[in-house]
Scaffold this active site. Sequence first.
Site, PDB file in Angstrom:
ATOM      1  N   LEU A  64     -23.928  22.272  14.128  1.00  0.00           N
ATOM      2  CA  LEU A  64     -22.590  22.894  14.154  1.00  0.00           C
ATOM      3  C   LEU A  64     -22.412  22.857  15.545  1.00  0.00           C
ATOM      4  O   LEU A  64     -22.942  22.695  16.425  1.00  0.00           O
ATOM      5  CB  LEU A  64     -23.027  24.335  13.528  1.00  0.00           C
ATOM      6  CG  LEU A  64     -23.066  24.295  12.171  1.00  0.00           C
ATOM      7  CD1 LEU A  64     -23.475  26.078  11.786  1.00  0.00           C
ATOM      8  CD2 LEU A  64     -22.103  23.902  11.269  1.00  0.00           C
ATOM      9  N   PRO A  65     -21.000  23.369  15.908  1.00  0.00           N
ATOM     10  CA  PRO A  65     -20.527  23.141  17.470  1.00  0.00           C
ATOM     11  C   PRO A  65     -21.453  23.850  18.203  1.00  0.00           C
ATOM     12  O   PRO A  65     -21.911  23.269  19.356  1.00  0.00           O
ATOM     13  CB  PRO A  65     -19.308  23.764  17.264  1.00  0.00           C
ATOM     14  CG  PRO A  65     -18.823  23.626  16.029  1.00  0.00           C
ATOM     15  CD  PRO A  65     -19.972  23.704  15.145  1.00  0.00           C
ATOM     16  N   LYS A 170     -31.240  18.853  26.082  1.00  0.00           N
ATOM     17  CA  LYS A 170     -30.010  18.171  25.884  1.00  0.00           C
ATOM     18  C   LYS A 170     -28.960  18.586  26.938  1.00  0.00           C
ATOM     19  O   LYS A 170     -27.923  17.846  27.089  1.00  0.00           O
ATOM     20  CB  LYS A 170     -29.551  18.827  24.369  1.00  0.00           C
ATOM     21  CG  LYS A 170     -28.164  18.312  23.971  1.00  0.00           C
ATOM     22  CD  LYS A 170     -28.162  16.855  23.644  1.00  0.00           C
ATOM     23  CE  LYS A 170     -26.653  16.519  23.219  1.00  0.00           C
ATOM     24  NZ  LYS A 170     -26.497  15.140  22.917  1.00  0.00           N
ATOM     25  N   LYS A 239     -18.777  22.477  26.731  1.00  0.00           N
ATOM     26  CA  LYS A 239     -19.717  23.477  25.974  1.00  0.00           C
ATOM     27  C   LYS A 239     -21.030  23.134  26.678  1.00  0.00           C
ATOM     28  O   LYS A 239     -21.730  24.092  27.119  1.00  0.00           O
ATOM     29  CB  LYS A 239     -19.583  23.297  24.657  1.00  0.00           C
ATOM     30  CG  LYS A 239     -20.433  24.311  23.643  1.00  0.00           C
ATOM     31  CD  LYS A 239     -21.663  23.594  23.403  1.00  0.00           C
ATOM     32  CE  LYS A 239     -21.357  22.398  22.262  1.00  0.00           C
ATOM     33  NZ  LYS A 239     -22.563  21.433  21.981  1.00  0.00           N
TER      34      LYS A 239
HETATM   35  P1  NDP Z   1     -17.239  18.370  15.022  1.00  0.00           P
HETATM   36  O1  NDP Z   1     -16.319  19.104  15.857  1.00  0.00           O
HETATM   37  O2  NDP Z   1     -17.010  16.950  14.616  1.00  0.00           O
HETATM   38  O3  NDP Z   1     -17.850  19.068  13.828  1.00  0.00           O
HETATM   39  C1  NDP Z   1     -18.203  20.356  13.816  1.00  0.00           C
HETATM   40  C2  NDP Z   1     -19.067  20.726  12.441  1.00  0.00           C
HETATM   41  O4  NDP Z   1     -19.230  22.047  12.518  1.00  0.00           O
HETATM   42  C3  NDP Z   1     -18.047  20.400  11.318  1.00  0.00           C
HETATM   43  O5  NDP Z   1     -18.865  20.384  10.074  1.00  0.00           O
HETATM   44  C4  NDP Z   1     -17.387  21.873  11.240  1.00  0.00           C
HETATM   45  O6  NDP Z   1     -16.638  22.225   9.900  1.00  0.00           O
HETATM   46  C5  NDP Z   1     -18.513  22.798  11.549  1.00  0.00           C
HETATM   47  N1  NDP Z   1     -17.926  24.057  11.791  1.00  0.00           N
HETATM   48  C6  NDP Z   1     -17.303  24.450  12.888  1.00  0.00           C
HETATM   49  N2  NDP Z   1     -17.237  25.712  13.088  1.00  0.00           N
HETATM   50  C7  NDP Z   1     -17.606  26.203  12.192  1.00  0.00           C
HETATM   51  C8  NDP Z   1     -17.973  27.585  11.823  1.00  0.00           C
HETATM   52  N3  NDP Z   1     -17.410  28.657  12.303  1.00  0.00           N
HETATM   53  N4  NDP Z   1     -18.545  27.975  10.567  1.00  0.00           N
HETATM   54  C9  NDP Z   1     -19.243  26.910   9.901  1.00  0.00           C
HETATM   55  N5  NDP Z   1     -19.061  25.666  10.474  1.00  0.00           N
HETATM   56  C10 NDP Z   1     -18.158  25.269  11.397  1.00  0.00           C
HETATM   57  O7  NDP Z   1     -18.814  18.524  15.880  1.00  0.00           O
HETATM   58  P2  NDP Z   1     -19.717  17.065  16.027  1.00  0.00           P
HETATM   59  O8  NDP Z   1     -20.304  16.528  14.706  1.00  0.00           O
HETATM   60  O9  NDP Z   1     -19.223  16.027  16.934  1.00  0.00           O
HETATM   61  O10 NDP Z   1     -20.901  17.880  16.854  1.00  0.00           O
HETATM   62  C11 NDP Z   1     -21.772  18.878  16.237  1.00  0.00           C
HETATM   63  C12 NDP Z   1     -23.072  19.272  17.143  1.00  0.00           C
HETATM   64  O11 NDP Z   1     -23.672  17.996  17.502  1.00  0.00           O
HETATM   65  C13 NDP Z   1     -22.242  19.780  18.580  1.00  0.00           C
HETATM   66  O12 NDP Z   1     -23.278  20.737  19.080  1.00  0.00           O
HETATM   67  C14 NDP Z   1     -22.311  18.657  19.293  1.00  0.00           C
HETATM   68  O13 NDP Z   1     -22.278  18.985  20.666  1.00  0.00           O
HETATM   69  C15 NDP Z   1     -23.593  17.660  19.011  1.00  0.00           C
HETATM   70  N6  NDP Z   1     -23.381  16.101  19.401  1.00  0.00           N
HETATM   71  C16 NDP Z   1     -22.366  15.582  18.793  1.00  0.00           C
HETATM   72  C17 NDP Z   1     -22.323  14.055  19.193  1.00  0.00           C
HETATM   73  C18 NDP Z   1     -21.187  13.194  18.762  1.00  0.00           C
HETATM   74  O14 NDP Z   1     -21.238  12.190  18.964  1.00  0.00           O
HETATM   75  N7  NDP Z   1     -20.074  13.645  17.939  1.00  0.00           N
HETATM   76  C19 NDP Z   1     -23.600  13.679  19.772  1.00  0.00           C
HETATM   77  C20 NDP Z   1     -24.687  14.396  20.053  1.00  0.00           C
HETATM   78  C21 NDP Z   1     -24.683  15.806  19.824  1.00  0.00           C
HETATM   79  P3  NDP Z   1     -15.085  21.790   9.419  1.00  0.00           P
HETATM   80  O15 NDP Z   1     -15.430  20.622   8.860  1.00  0.00           O
HETATM   81  O16 NDP Z   1     -14.706  22.789   8.432  1.00  0.00           O
HETATM   82  O17 NDP Z   1     -14.573  22.055  10.820  1.00  0.00           O
END
Ligand code: NDP
Length: 295
Positions: A64-65, A170, A239
């Site tokens: 999650l974020p 990280k 963040k």
């Molecule tokens: P995204 O913004 O693409 O996706 C976020 C996910 O979290 C979605 O499934 C979203 O659901 C869900 N979400 C957001 N808010 C809530 C909430 N309040 N309650 C429940 N679910 C929620 O993020 P990423 O997948 O890119 O990143 C996820 C994590 O991984 C972060 O911590 C990021 O820093 C880390 N990361 C990302 C990388 C990347 O290349 N993208 C690389 C390495 C780490 P919904 O579909 O409903 O919006």
Amino acid sequence: MQVAFLGLGAIGRPMAARVARLHSLVVWNRTAERTRGFAVEHSVRVAGTPAEAVAQAEVVLTCLPTSKEVEVLLDGPTGMEAGLRPGSLFLDCTSGDPATSRRIAARLARRSVSFADCPVSGGTNGAEAGTLTVMVGAEPEVFRRAEPALRCFGKLIVHLGPIGAGHTMKAVNQVLLASNILSLGEALTAMVKAGVHSRRGMEVLNASSGRSFVSEALVPDRVLTGRWPNTFRLALLDKDVGIAMDLIRELGLDAPVLERVREVLGEARAALGEGADYLEAIKLNEARAGVEVRG
Ligand code: NDP
């Protein structure tokens, strides 16, 4: 093994797809429509609530974020805590913060659930290929139990210390990534404005001591080509930098260079918005210099 995966975002989705290849998987995502195509493609079950997702799971993976969303998702009658099985493993792949994770771990321990923070690096491509680096904070015994599940998407899986150590590692990586992006954006636009051919200049840089992952992999593939794919939101990088700077402050240390990185990245987030990709910070350098870095 019975696994639950919660959070099918940009990186969670390909990570969950890797898990589905080897284990029996149940997924949950806040926006349910995003799970439908995924469920059909990977033959996985979709849960209606977080509690239902984790009810049968031996291993729960979250992505999650921030840690805050993970903590909130534990709450209430349909939250994860209501469904978790005693003896299960809770592996949080969110790039989160150590303090919240320690709080979550203490809460889960009261239900005999073990916790590890397991943030990843390597991007969406690395998730698809199963070559992510996984940074783990956990008790040694929990790390040993977590490794097989993390192996689904991880290549280098390292136990860094107690709960929170994965997040700390990280955050340090991310502040350096941000620093490299912002400094290369400034240097590259200056180089191009001064008349240096962008791709040839990058070739030289990448055979010289100023190179970085940003110059070697990201800029040639995404900026020089003008592709600008959307794989990682700049807001999430911001963040991460905030987490790193909070840690530095808590340690009573000064980091004036990184502090400036945080300020400039925050300005980029305000200018570009919550949906912008992290490399788009370089577009601001282009706009200021009145050049386009292509080649
Ligand atoms: P995204 O913004 O693409 O996706 C976020 C996910 O979290 C979605 O499934 C979203 O659901 C869900 N979400 C957001 N808010 C809530 C909430 N309040 N309650 C429940 N679910 C929620 O993020 P990423 O997948 O890119 O990143 C996820 C994590 O991984 C972060 O911590 C990021 O820093 C880390 N990361 C990302 C990388 C990347 O290349 N993208 C690389 C390495 C780490 P919904 O579909 O409903 O919006």
